[in-house]
Enzyme design. Sequence first.
Site, PDB file in Angstrom:
ATOM      1  N   SER A  14       0.900  -1.438   0.131  1.00 34.04           N
ATOM      2  CA  SER A  14       0.088  -0.379   0.159  1.00 34.04           C
ATOM      3  C   SER A  14       1.149   1.200  -0.014  1.00 34.04           C
ATOM      4  O   SER A  14       0.542   2.124  -0.631  1.00 34.04           O
ATOM      5  CB  SER A  14      -0.769  -0.098   1.338  1.00 34.04           C
ATOM      6  OG  SER A  14      -0.225  -0.277   2.894  1.00 34.04           O
ATOM      7  N   TYR A 155      14.750  -5.547  14.573  1.00 31.34           N
ATOM      8  CA  TYR A 155      14.319  -5.803  13.603  1.00 31.34           C
ATOM      9  C   TYR A 155      15.344  -6.295  13.239  1.00 31.34           C
ATOM     10  O   TYR A 155      15.537  -7.042  11.675  1.00 31.34           O
ATOM     11  CB  TYR A 155      14.167  -3.699  12.971  1.00 31.34           C
ATOM     12  CG  TYR A 155      14.108  -3.495  11.314  1.00 31.34           C
ATOM     13  CD1 TYR A 155      12.911  -3.871  11.309  1.00 31.34           C
ATOM     14  CD2 TYR A 155      15.403  -2.944  11.153  1.00 31.34           C
ATOM     15  CE1 TYR A 155      13.312  -3.359   9.900  1.00 31.34           C
ATOM     16  CE2 TYR A 155      15.316  -3.096   9.615  1.00 31.34           C
ATOM     17  CZ  TYR A 155      14.407  -3.037   9.450  1.00 31.34           C
ATOM     18  OH  TYR A 155      13.981  -2.393   7.842  1.00 31.34           O
TER      19      TYR A 155
HETATM   20  P1  NDP Z   1       6.780   1.717   5.133  1.00 36.14           P
HETATM   21  O1  NDP Z   1       6.528   2.202   6.260  1.00 36.14           O
HETATM   22  O2  NDP Z   1       7.024   3.011   4.502  1.00 36.14           O
HETATM   23  O3  NDP Z   1       5.488   0.358   4.377  1.00 36.14           O
HETATM   24  C1  NDP Z   1       5.275  -0.991   5.650  1.00 36.14           C
HETATM   25  C2  NDP Z   1       4.545  -1.492   4.356  1.00 36.14           C
HETATM   26  O4  NDP Z   1       3.924  -2.394   5.605  1.00 36.14           O
HETATM   27  C3  NDP Z   1       2.486  -0.773   3.936  1.00 36.14           C
HETATM   28  O5  NDP Z   1       2.104  -1.257   3.130  1.00 36.14           O
HETATM   29  C4  NDP Z   1       2.410  -1.311   5.594  1.00 36.14           C
HETATM   30  O6  NDP Z   1       1.281  -1.338   5.412  1.00 36.14           O
HETATM   31  C5  NDP Z   1       2.983  -3.282   4.788  1.00 36.14           C
HETATM   32  N1  NDP Z   1       2.344  -3.747   6.620  1.00 36.14           N
HETATM   33  C6  NDP Z   1       3.217  -2.828   7.639  1.00 36.14           C
HETATM   34  N2  NDP Z   1       2.362  -4.426   9.215  1.00 36.14           N
HETATM   35  C7  NDP Z   1       2.012  -5.400   8.118  1.00 36.14           C
HETATM   36  C8  NDP Z   1       1.088  -6.337   8.433  1.00 36.14           C
HETATM   37  N3  NDP Z   1       1.123  -6.788   9.353  1.00 36.14           N
HETATM   38  N4  NDP Z   1       0.691  -7.326   7.519  1.00 36.14           N
HETATM   39  C9  NDP Z   1      -0.109  -6.391   6.364  1.00 36.14           C
HETATM   40  N5  NDP Z   1       1.189  -5.215   5.983  1.00 36.14           N
HETATM   41  C10 NDP Z   1       2.018  -4.497   6.264  1.00 36.14           C
HETATM   42  O7  NDP Z   1       7.816   0.466   5.093  1.00 36.14           O
HETATM   43  P2  NDP Z   1       9.063   0.477   3.819  1.00 36.14           P
HETATM   44  O8  NDP Z   1       8.025   1.200   2.897  1.00 36.14           O
HETATM   45  O9  NDP Z   1       9.822   1.572   4.380  1.00 36.14           O
HETATM   46  O10 NDP Z   1       9.501  -0.722   3.877  1.00 36.14           O
HETATM   47  C11 NDP Z   1       9.805  -2.058   3.394  1.00 36.14           C
HETATM   48  C12 NDP Z   1      10.268  -3.248   3.899  1.00 36.14           C
HETATM   49  O11 NDP Z   1      11.616  -2.924   2.760  1.00 36.14           O
HETATM   50  C13 NDP Z   1       9.546  -3.505   4.873  1.00 36.14           C
HETATM   51  O12 NDP Z   1      10.114  -4.521   5.296  1.00 36.14           O
HETATM   52  C14 NDP Z   1      11.045  -2.457   5.365  1.00 36.14           C
HETATM   53  O13 NDP Z   1      11.963  -3.171   6.280  1.00 36.14           O
HETATM   54  C15 NDP Z   1      12.549  -2.963   4.302  1.00 36.14           C
HETATM   55  N6  NDP Z   1      13.253  -1.826   4.523  1.00 36.14           N
HETATM   56  C16 NDP Z   1      12.642  -0.398   3.819  1.00 36.14           C
HETATM   57  C17 NDP Z   1      14.256   0.292   3.950  1.00 36.14           C
HETATM   58  C18 NDP Z   1      13.923   2.403   4.162  1.00 36.14           C
HETATM   59  O14 NDP Z   1      14.896   2.419   4.755  1.00 36.14           O
HETATM   60  N7  NDP Z   1      12.382   2.336   4.523  1.00 36.14           N
HETATM   61  C19 NDP Z   1      15.267   0.171   4.875  1.00 36.14           C
HETATM   62  C20 NDP Z   1      15.597  -1.660   4.964  1.00 36.14           C
HETATM   63  C21 NDP Z   1      14.582  -2.399   4.362  1.00 36.14           C
HETATM   64  P3  NDP Z   1      -0.710   0.126   6.200  1.00 36.14           P
HETATM   65  O15 NDP Z   1      -0.495   0.792   4.752  1.00 36.14           O
HETATM   66  O16 NDP Z   1      -2.183  -1.052   5.849  1.00 36.14           O
HETATM   67  O17 NDP Z   1       0.019  -0.166   7.308  1.00 36.14           O
END
Ligand code: NDP
Length: 247
Positions: A14, A155
């Site tokens: 999303s 994490y």
């Molecule tokens: P965001 O916080 O921007 O988005 C997180 C997403 O995960 C949202 O779509 C959220 O849905 C969804 N989500 C969270 N919990 C659940 C759950 N229990 N079930 C289903 N969906 C869930 O995160 P990022 O885009 O920054 O990160 C995406 C991935 O990349 C993650 O795994 C993160 O650990 C990894 N990552 C990110 C980095 C960064 O710098 N941003 C660096 C390294 C890794 P909803 O909108 O409904 O809340």
Amino acid sequence: MSLKGKNALVTGGSRGIGRTICVRLAQMGAHVLINYVSNPDAAEETRKIIIAAGGSADITPFNVADADMAQDTVKALIKKAGSIDILVNNAGITRDGLMARMKEADWDMVLDTNLKGSFISSKAAARSMMKKRWGRIVNISSVIGFSGNAGQVNYASAKAGMQGLTKSMAREFASRNITVNAVAPGYIVTDMTRDLPEEIQEKIRAEIPLASLGQPEDVAGAVAFLVSDDASYVTGNTIHVNGGMYM
Ligand code: NDP
């Protein structure tokens, strides 16, 4: 490469990195299944972006940390769509705090979402991939799983665990023509990192040889490669997308 005829489930599609991965896979021709847990408007926004660009997508809410709900939903998706050919385990959360003060609930929540969630979704989706003798699983890990980080024992452990999950699944599924790889992003500009205080962002930039934070498109590009035919002989590996901050 065209992904026409393939169904791609992106957990956490999303917002942030997940949204950009959804858009990229749809551009490649896949029918994208956008998962979210709490933010239907953001998921709808992702779907609208895809449809406006001529792509195809549906929304599928479930909590990846809820094993029964995730399993049942993935099973129902396979029944409805015919198959899940591509799975991107992207859903992830942080609950940061120094170890001495970290609550057990914050450990459990991060491990359940980031690591167990990937196991559950993969297990459910792999059944369909095994039947078709073709599949691609991409786990979104993190540089923190390799370097560790003060204030992120939960994490870092979850993301390091995803490496073991990736390699073990790659070995188990290789004979069925299913590849399993990981992408380990560094600091990427999303909701997860946007609110870091400027002095922390400055410190992070100073540690990055390419001298800037990454964009979701940088991660989506690596995912696009791993799900394509160009990567059909690549499995059990990790692409680091971090501007050189960890080599
Ligand atoms: P965001 O916080 O921007 O988005 C997180 C997403 O995960 C949202 O779509 C959220 O849905 C969804 N989500 C969270 N919990 C659940 C759950 N229990 N079930 C289903 N969906 C869930 O995160 P990022 O885009 O920054 O990160 C995406 C991935 O990349 C993650 O795994 C993160 O650990 C990894 N990552 C990110 C980095 C960064 O710098 N941003 C660096 C390294 C890794 P909803 O909108 O409904 O809340």
